[in-house]
Design a protein around this motif. Structure first.
Motif, mmCIF file in Angstrom:
data_model
loop_
_atom_site.group_PDB
_atom_site.id
_atom_site.type_symbol
_atom_site.label_atom_id
_atom_site.label_comp_id
_atom_site.label_asym_id
_atom_site.label_seq_id
_atom_site.Cartn_x
_atom_site.Cartn_y
_atom_site.Cartn_z
ATOM 1 N N ALA A 66 0.818 -1.223 0.000
ATOM 2 C CA ALA A 66 0.000 0.000 0.000
ATOM 3 C C ALA A 66 0.849 1.270 0.000
ATOM 4 C CB ALA A 66 -0.973 -0.013 1.176
ATOM 5 N N ASP A 100 5.624 4.468 13.737
ATOM 6 C CA ASP A 100 4.612 4.081 12.747
ATOM 7 C C ASP A 100 3.423 3.477 13.484
ATOM 8 O OD1 ASP A 100 5.346 1.361 13.220
ATOM 9 O OD2 ASP A 100 6.877 1.471 11.658
ATOM 10 N N VAL A 101 2.374 3.209 12.757
ATOM 11 C CA VAL A 101 1.142 2.732 13.394
ATOM 12 C C VAL A 101 1.344 1.344 14.009
ATOM 13 C CG1 VAL A 101 -1.220 1.965 12.885
ATOM 14 C CG2 VAL A 101 -0.422 4.200 12.089
ATOM 15 N N MET A 102 2.062 0.458 13.305
ATOM 16 C CA MET A 102 2.276 -0.889 13.860
ATOM 17 C C MET A 102 3.027 -0.818 15.181
ATOM 18 S SD MET A 102 0.696 -3.305 12.502
ATOM 19 C CE MET A 102 1.291 -4.581 13.592
ATOM 20 N N TYR A 138 -5.017 -6.699 7.711
ATOM 21 C CA TYR A 138 -3.646 -6.318 7.327
ATOM 22 C C TYR A 138 -2.707 -7.413 7.892
ATOM 23 C CZ TYR A 138 0.612 -3.411 7.573
ATOM 24 O OH TYR A 138 1.894 -2.925 7.464
ATOM 25 N N PHE A 193 -1.217 -7.974 11.471
ATOM 26 C CA PHE A 193 -2.073 -8.214 12.643
ATOM 27 C C PHE A 193 -2.001 -9.696 13.016
ATOM 28 C CE2 PHE A 193 -5.375 -4.534 11.932
ATOM 29 C CZ PHE A 193 -4.332 -3.617 11.925
ATOM 30 N N ALA A 233 -9.382 -1.515 12.414
ATOM 31 C CA ALA A 233 -8.918 -0.721 11.269
ATOM 32 C C ALA A 233 -10.132 -0.090 10.589
ATOM 33 C CB ALA A 233 -8.163 -1.588 10.274
ATOM 34 N N ASN A 270 -8.659 -2.422 5.951
ATOM 35 C CA ASN A 270 -7.780 -3.015 4.940
ATOM 36 C C ASN A 270 -7.905 -4.526 5.128
ATOM 37 O OD1 ASN A 270 -5.664 -3.861 3.335
ATOM 38 N ND2 ASN A 270 -4.045 -3.011 4.620
ATOM 39 N N ILE A 277 -5.272 4.821 9.829
ATOM 40 C CA ILE A 277 -4.206 5.214 8.890
ATOM 41 C C ILE A 277 -4.780 5.541 7.506
ATOM 42 C CG2 ILE A 277 -3.627 2.852 8.130
ATOM 43 C CD1 ILE A 277 -0.652 3.716 8.298
ATOM 44 N N HIS A 278 -5.898 4.884 7.136
ATOM 45 C CA HIS A 278 -6.497 5.143 5.826
ATOM 46 C C HIS A 278 -7.609 6.193 5.889
ATOM 47 C CE1 HIS A 278 -4.266 1.892 3.876
ATOM 48 N NE2 HIS A 278 -4.572 1.102 4.884
ATOM 49 N N SER A 297 1.074 8.905 6.301
ATOM 50 C CA SER A 297 1.884 8.084 5.397
ATOM 51 C C SER A 297 1.120 7.537 4.197
ATOM 52 C CB SER A 297 2.519 6.934 6.172
ATOM 53 O OG SER A 297 1.526 6.083 6.704
ATOM 54 N N LYS A 298 -0.135 7.128 4.374
ATOM 55 C CA LYS A 298 -0.852 6.495 3.247
ATOM 56 C C LYS A 298 -1.335 7.543 2.246
ATOM 57 C CE LYS A 298 -0.225 2.440 4.670
ATOM 58 N NZ LYS A 298 0.772 1.593 3.999
ATOM 59 N N LYS A 326 8.697 7.343 8.389
ATOM 60 C CA LYS A 326 8.502 6.922 9.780
ATOM 61 C C LYS A 326 8.062 8.026 10.735
ATOM 62 C CE LYS A 326 8.968 2.763 8.966
ATOM 63 N NZ LYS A 326 7.729 2.015 9.006
HETATM 64 C C1 LIG Z 1 -4.715 -0.978 8.381
HETATM 65 C C2 LIG Z 1 -3.237 -0.725 8.424
HETATM 66 N N1 LIG Z 1 -2.637 -0.536 9.602
HETATM 67 C C3 LIG Z 1 -1.316 -0.293 9.703
HETATM 68 C C4 LIG Z 1 -0.517 -0.264 8.574
HETATM 69 C C5 LIG Z 1 0.948 -0.054 8.724
HETATM 70 O O1 LIG Z 1 1.214 1.262 9.031
HETATM 71 P P1 LIG Z 1 2.646 1.722 9.475
HETATM 72 O O2 LIG Z 1 3.519 1.642 8.281
HETATM 73 O O3 LIG Z 1 2.432 3.123 9.958
HETATM 74 O O4 LIG Z 1 3.077 0.805 10.578
HETATM 75 C C6 LIG Z 1 -1.101 -0.449 7.317
HETATM 76 C C7 LIG Z 1 -0.268 -0.418 6.111
HETATM 77 O O5 LIG Z 1 -0.691 -0.709 5.033
HETATM 78 C C8 LIG Z 1 -2.485 -0.697 7.246
HETATM 79 O O6 LIG Z 1 -3.089 -0.889 6.076
#
Ligand SMILES: Cc1ncc(COP(=O)(O)O)c(C=O)c1O
Length: 387
Positions: free
Chosen positions: A37, A96-98, A122, A125, A171, A175, A205-206, A237-238, A246
């Motif tokens: 993505a 980052d989100v993760m 995603y 997860f 999410a 995704n 994030i989206h 980021s998206k 980052k």
């Molecule tokens: C739903 C979702 N969460 C988290 C992420 C990852 O985000 P990050 O790169 O900020 O960790 C993505 C990346 O595609 C995503 O689609």
């Protein structure tokens, strides 16, 4: 106007193939990548300008705990885009989100705790959220026999809460389906989780990528119950294509969730300063770019539907509300559980394998239409040729 009109031109396949990012480095030369993505569009001009300035000024050190202006920039963006009032003093920086999901899971799930998320999901997860002492519970969607097949199955959520679910990773937009969750569903989830004493980590994030015809409802605007039990994780980021830089954000409302995350050690110095600089510029000056991007993605979404109907009529899909991701049901193509592998081998087109998103993804694949109309058409042409 301080910046020229928005440029969304995409280079040809040969030039894209030389990119070093995961989307393009992960495929052989000549393969059309429709995987990770990221989009293929140029980044917004004001963001590029801010990044160039930071490099010119040799300003590339660590990120401070409270980067100047970032909370205010996001609060302004949230207000303009979603009428969501964010307290800039409570916007925290993450790499980052993760990273945020992993650290919050560690903090909030407790030993023996269960962590849930909608399945398909995603892929990290499934892979990264389990840890010693923490099990994950993929939660099914409502299913094809229901009115809203991609809604979360609330009975399954109730059962998981009764089994001790401590954290729900939600999410929204989702995704891989690209579904924007309606407010009534979010409120029902909030009510259940708050009553059971479970936390909701709302992965938005989206969120900026909601397309014409749909709405993004930020978790912290849903209800008192949502504000009490929820933490929002988001990023520039998206939408603005800055994933490698980052920087992500964590937002809470006053109350139990804000008190709970206060115990999270500062993560800001794990983020990248260019990510912070880029995010601030995007949130402050990226609206025109985002509007143009959403119009382009809306066009690509329609084009994709037309080309699939004409060239791969056995593919079934529901156009996404949000994102540049199309979740394609390829079970009628007769390619088995791993259609993406066959398309890649025979058609030199790389989609993301549905099975990576969980068991319900067998026979499905995810296509990324965040590219030029020409390459959307070429993607479908290659799929058709592979058949
Ligand atoms: C739903 C979702 N969460 C988290 C992420 C990852 O985000 P990050 O790169 O900020 O960790 C993505 C990346 O595609 C995503 O689609």
């Amino acid at each position: 106007m301080p910046f020229p009109a928005v440029d969304l031109s995409v280079p040809g396949l040969e030039e894209l193939g030389r990119r070093r990012s995961a989307k393009w480095a992960g495929v052989a030369p000549g393969v059309l990548s429709s995987t990770i993505a990221e989009t293929d569009f140029p980044i917004p001009e004001p963001v590029a300008e801010a990044l160039h300035a930071a490099i010119r000024e040799d300003d590339l050190g660590y990120v401070p705990s409270r980067p100047a202006g970032l909370g205010e920039a996001f609060a302004g963006f949230a207000q303009r885009r979603w009428d969501w009032e964010v307290d800039p003093g409570h916007v925290r920086v993450l790499p980052d989100v993760m990273d945020g999901l992993i650290e919050l899971r560690r903090l909030l799930a407790g030993s023996g705790g269960l962590v849930g998320f909608a399945d398909p999901a995603y892929p990290p997860f499934h892979r990264v959220l389990p840890q010693a002492g923490v099990a994950v519970r993929p939660l099914p969607l409502a299913g094809e026999s229901t009115e809203d097949p991609w809604a979360l199955d609330l009975d399954a959520l109730d059962a998981a809460l009764a089994d001790g679910l401590r954290v729900l990773v939600l999410a929204n937009p989702h995704n891989p389906t690209g579904r924007a969750l309606p407010v009534a569903e979010l409120a029902a989830i909030a009510e259940r989780c708050a009553a059971a004493g479970a936390w909701v980590l709302a992965d938005e994030i989206h969120g900026p990528l909601v397309l014409p015809g749909a709405t993004h409802v930020p978790w912290l605007t849903v209800s008192d119950a949502a504000r009490e039990c929820g933490v929002v994780l988001t990023s520039a980021s998206k939408a603005f294509n800055l994933a490698g830089l980052k920087a992500a954000l964590m937002v809470t409302a006053p109350g139990a969730a804000r008190d709970a995350v206060a115990a999270l050690p500062d993560r800001a110095n794990r983020a990248g300063l260019l990510g912070v600089v880029g995010a601030r510029a995007a949130f402050e000056h990226g609206d025109a770019y985002l509007d143009a991007l959403l119009a382009q993605l809306d066009h690509n979404r329609t084009l994709l539907g037309e080309r699939l109907a004409a060239e791969v009529p056995a593919a079934r899909w529901t156009p996404p509300d949000a994102t540049y991701l199309a979740w394609l049901d390829l079970r009628d193509l007769g390619l088995g559980d791993h259609p993406a592998a066959v398309l890649h081998r025979r058609g030199r087109v790389a989609l993301s394998p549905g099975r990576h998103y969980g068991a319900p993804g067998a026979g499905w694949a995810r296509l990324n239409f965040g590219t030029s109309p020409d390459l959307v058409e070429e993607t479908v042409r290659r799929m058709a040729a592979a058949l």
